[in-house]
Design an enzyme around this catalytic site. Structure first.
Site, PDB file in Angstrom:
ATOM      1  N   ARG A   1       0.829  -1.208   0.000  1.00 59.97           N
ATOM      2  CA  ARG A   1       0.000   0.000   0.000  1.00 59.97           C
ATOM      3  C   ARG A   1       0.862   1.257   0.000  1.00 59.97           C
ATOM      4  O   ARG A   1       1.821   1.365   0.761  1.00 59.97           O
ATOM      5  CB  ARG A   1      -0.931   0.015   1.217  1.00 59.97           C
ATOM      6  CG  ARG A   1      -1.840  -1.203   1.267  1.00 59.97           C
ATOM      7  CD  ARG A   1      -2.798  -1.154   2.441  1.00 59.97           C
ATOM      8  NE  ARG A   1      -3.548  -2.405   2.541  1.00 59.97           N
ATOM      9  CZ  ARG A   1      -4.806  -2.497   2.917  1.00 59.97           C
ATOM     10  NH1 ARG A   1      -5.470  -1.407   3.244  1.00 59.97           N
ATOM     11  NH2 ARG A   1      -5.415  -3.667   2.989  1.00 59.97           N
TER      12      ARG A   1
ATOM     13  N   THR B   1     -19.347   6.098  14.437  1.00 64.13           N
ATOM     14  CA  THR B   1     -18.106   6.857  14.337  1.00 64.13           C
ATOM     15  C   THR B   1     -18.418   8.334  14.137  1.00 64.13           C
ATOM     16  O   THR B   1     -19.474   8.699  13.618  1.00 64.13           O
ATOM     17  CB  THR B   1     -17.240   6.352  13.175  1.00 64.13           C
ATOM     18  OG1 THR B   1     -15.985   7.034  13.182  1.00 64.13           O
ATOM     19  CG2 THR B   1     -17.904   6.607  11.831  1.00 64.13           C
TER      20      THR B   1
ATOM     21  N   HIS C   1     -20.894   3.375   8.890  1.00 67.37           N
ATOM     22  CA  HIS C   1     -21.081   3.891   7.533  1.00 67.37           C
ATOM     23  C   HIS C   1     -22.505   4.384   7.296  1.00 67.37           C
ATOM     24  O   HIS C   1     -22.870   4.700   6.163  1.00 67.37           O
ATOM     25  CB  HIS C   1     -20.704   2.826   6.501  1.00 67.37           C
ATOM     26  CG  HIS C   1     -19.242   2.538   6.466  1.00 67.37           C
ATOM     27  ND1 HIS C   1     -18.348   3.328   5.768  1.00 67.37           N
ATOM     28  CD2 HIS C   1     -18.505   1.581   7.071  1.00 67.37           C
ATOM     29  CE1 HIS C   1     -17.120   2.844   5.924  1.00 67.37           C
ATOM     30  NE2 HIS C   1     -17.196   1.795   6.718  1.00 67.37           N
TER      31      HIS C   1
ATOM     32  N   LYS D   1     -16.645   9.787   9.843  1.00 67.37           N
ATOM     33  CA  LYS D   1     -17.110   9.631   8.458  1.00 67.37           C
ATOM     34  C   LYS D   1     -18.110  10.742   8.142  1.00 67.37           C
ATOM     35  O   LYS D   1     -17.724  11.861   7.873  1.00 67.37           O
ATOM     36  CB  LYS D   1     -17.622   8.216   8.241  1.00 67.37           C
ATOM     37  CG  LYS D   1     -16.482   7.185   8.328  1.00 67.37           C
ATOM     38  CD  LYS D   1     -16.934   5.775   8.085  1.00 67.37           C
ATOM     39  CE  LYS D   1     -15.752   4.820   7.952  1.00 67.37           C
ATOM     40  NZ  LYS D   1     -14.897   4.725   9.143  1.00 67.37           N
TER      41      LYS D   1
ATOM     42  N   THR E   1      -6.453   5.405  27.850  1.00 63.98           N
ATOM     43  CA  THR E   1      -6.086   6.229  26.690  1.00 63.98           C
ATOM     44  C   THR E   1      -6.579   7.653  26.888  1.00 63.98           C
ATOM     45  O   THR E   1      -7.609   7.893  27.528  1.00 63.98           O
ATOM     46  CB  THR E   1      -6.653   5.632  25.392  1.00 63.98           C
ATOM     47  OG1 THR E   1      -6.064   6.276  24.274  1.00 63.98           O
ATOM     48  CG2 THR E   1      -8.160   5.789  25.314  1.00 63.98           C
ATOM     49  N   THR E   2      -5.826   8.584  26.348  1.00 60.78           N
ATOM     50  CA  THR E   2      -6.185   9.996  26.468  1.00 60.78           C
ATOM     51  C   THR E   2      -7.527  10.282  25.800  1.00 60.78           C
ATOM     52  O   THR E   2      -7.831   9.739  24.731  1.00 60.78           O
ATOM     53  CB  THR E   2      -5.089  10.876  25.829  1.00 60.78           C
ATOM     54  OG1 THR E   2      -3.865  10.646  26.530  1.00 60.78           O
ATOM     55  CG2 THR E   2      -5.444  12.348  25.896  1.00 60.78           C
TER      56      THR E   2
END
Length: 425
Positions: free
Chosen positions: A21, A244, A216, A247, A276-277
């Site tokens: 990639r 999410t 999505h 998107k 995690t922050t």
């Protein structure tokens, strides 16, 4: 021992399989979406992006940018640490309330990405349920597969969107055993939609919990952008709705929504959340502005659906191999990894059109494709230009069309995608 040799051999293997990639160096232009500047070895050049997941162009919306700048100006650039250390920044609290309201749930929880939200939530929920069995669609996203793997729970894979197969698996499970059905609403590589109502019926019948990935679909479907579950009036029948912010909402981050108890349990037990922050306040504020705008505005969704359908119609009429899709995803079959990469390169270098090739393992071997995502800001003129560029590329590289084209008989036997599991069993 020459440690570097192992990494070099791993990369050489990708080159040999024609699936190495390369990421284009792009600079998006505010106010000119979907235009961007491509920084190549030959210098900067303006191009058109046709594969962005910023489906509605909300990452460029003036209200979203203004909310981000205002929050950064008042609260700084970072979150200051994990929520355990630094507390909840206020815009993040507002964002989670907005997300819970979007899906009609009691509570929401935001993570740093959609991948993390799936991995952390699925693994934590399944660990908290005693002797949980996970039933997973074979085409579920890698993040869901990783969550299942990390849970340590037993899993069974049902054939893609095959309700009869799912029921046969549920029938074989002891009635009192905890069960979690994990699936997506929109499958982003083929653009098809899950039979959500039928799955919810099975969950009721066999006393299973349901977890749906709407990444999505959020922002894209439903009168307020709540996804396919909102559009079909089914959100109340799904236990956990995941989505999410990166998107259709044009920002960054992932989230889950569900009952207050479930969300609190994931908040309290998930390492992917605890250690995690947190999202910075500026990002949270911008995401909230985007969600609020799309809750009340249908114009972006209508425009996107219109241009996506026109793209399908124009490309299909030209004999290009548009794969069947029920949604805004427009996949164009190539069927060979090397040709797929060559097509992508030619479109960029010759036609100033950027479409990233989609190869294995994202899709099964033999179904390599270009995945096109039209937005409301892709004009009719741009669609016609895309058609012309694709036709020139297909003819120059000898990629099959779908029907008789310019007097030549073209192959037609490579259009239906293979139903191969992405879940690794």
């Amino acid at each position: 021992m020459n440690y570097q040799r192992f990494f070099e051999e791993a990369i050489d293997q990708l080159h040999a399989e024609k699936r190495y990639r390369v990421f284009a160096n792009l600079e998006r232009i505010v106010g000119a979406f979907p235009r961007a500047v491509w920084h190549s070895e030959k210098g900067p050049r303006e191009i058109t992006v046709w594969c962005s997941n910023d489906y509605l162009g909300m990452g460029h919306h003036p209200d979203v940018i203004a909310a981000m700048c205002d929050a950064a100006g008042r609260m700084g650039s970072g979150a200051g640490g994990t929520r355990n250390i630094s507390g909840n920044n206020h815009p993040l609290v507002e964002l989670e309330q907005e997300l819970a309201d979007l899906h009609g749930k009691e509570a929401g929880l935001v993570f740093t990405s959609g991948f993390v939200s799936n991995e952390a939530a699925i693994s934590t929920i399944a660990r908290l349920l005693p002797n949980c069995l996970i039933l997973s669609d074979e085409l579920n996203h890698a993040s869901m597969i990783e969550g299942i793997r990390r849970s340590g729970a037993e899993k069974k894979i049902f054939r893609h969107n095959d309700v009869a197969h799912l029921e046969s698996l549920l029938k074989a499970v002891a009635p009192g055993r905890a069960k979690l059905i994990v699936f997506e609403s929109v499958y982003s590589m083929d653009g098809d939609i899950a039979p959500i109502a039928a799955i919810a019926d099975l969950a009721d019948k066999y006393n299973a919990m349901t977890y749906i990935d709407e990444v999505h679909a959020v922002g894209m479907y439903g009168p307020h952008g709540g996804g396919v579950t909102e559009r079909e009036g089914l959100a109340h029948r799904i236990d956990i709705i995941e989505g999410t912010l990166a998107k259709a909402f044009g920002m960054l981050g992932g989230y889950i929504t569900g009952s207050r108890a479930l969300i609190d349990a994931v908040r309290s037990y998930a390492p992917g959340f605890i250690f995690t922050t947190a999202l910075p306040p500026a990002i949270a504020a911008a995401a909230t502005a985007s969600i609020r705008h799309l809750k009340r505005s249908q114009a972006e969704r209508d425009g996107q659906q219109r241009q996506a359908q026109r793209t399908k119609d124009v490309l299909s009429a030209a004999g290009l191999p548009v794969m069947p899709s029920e949604t805004h995803i427009v996949p164009i079959l190539v069927g060979d990894p090397e040709l797929c990469k060559m097509a992508s390169d030619r479109l960029l270098e010759r036609h100033a059109i950027y479409i990233q090739p989609i190869n294995y393992p994202t899709v099964p071997r033999g179904t390599e494709r270009l995945r096109i995502t039209p937005t409301p800001l892709h004009s009719d003129v741009l669609i016609d230009g895309l058609r012309d560029a694709l036709m020139e590329t297909w003819e120059a590289l000898g990629i099959p069309f779908v029907e008789t084209h310019r007097g030549n008989v073209i192959q037609t036997d490579r259009i239906v995608p293979l139903a191969v599991s992405k879940s690794g069993g």
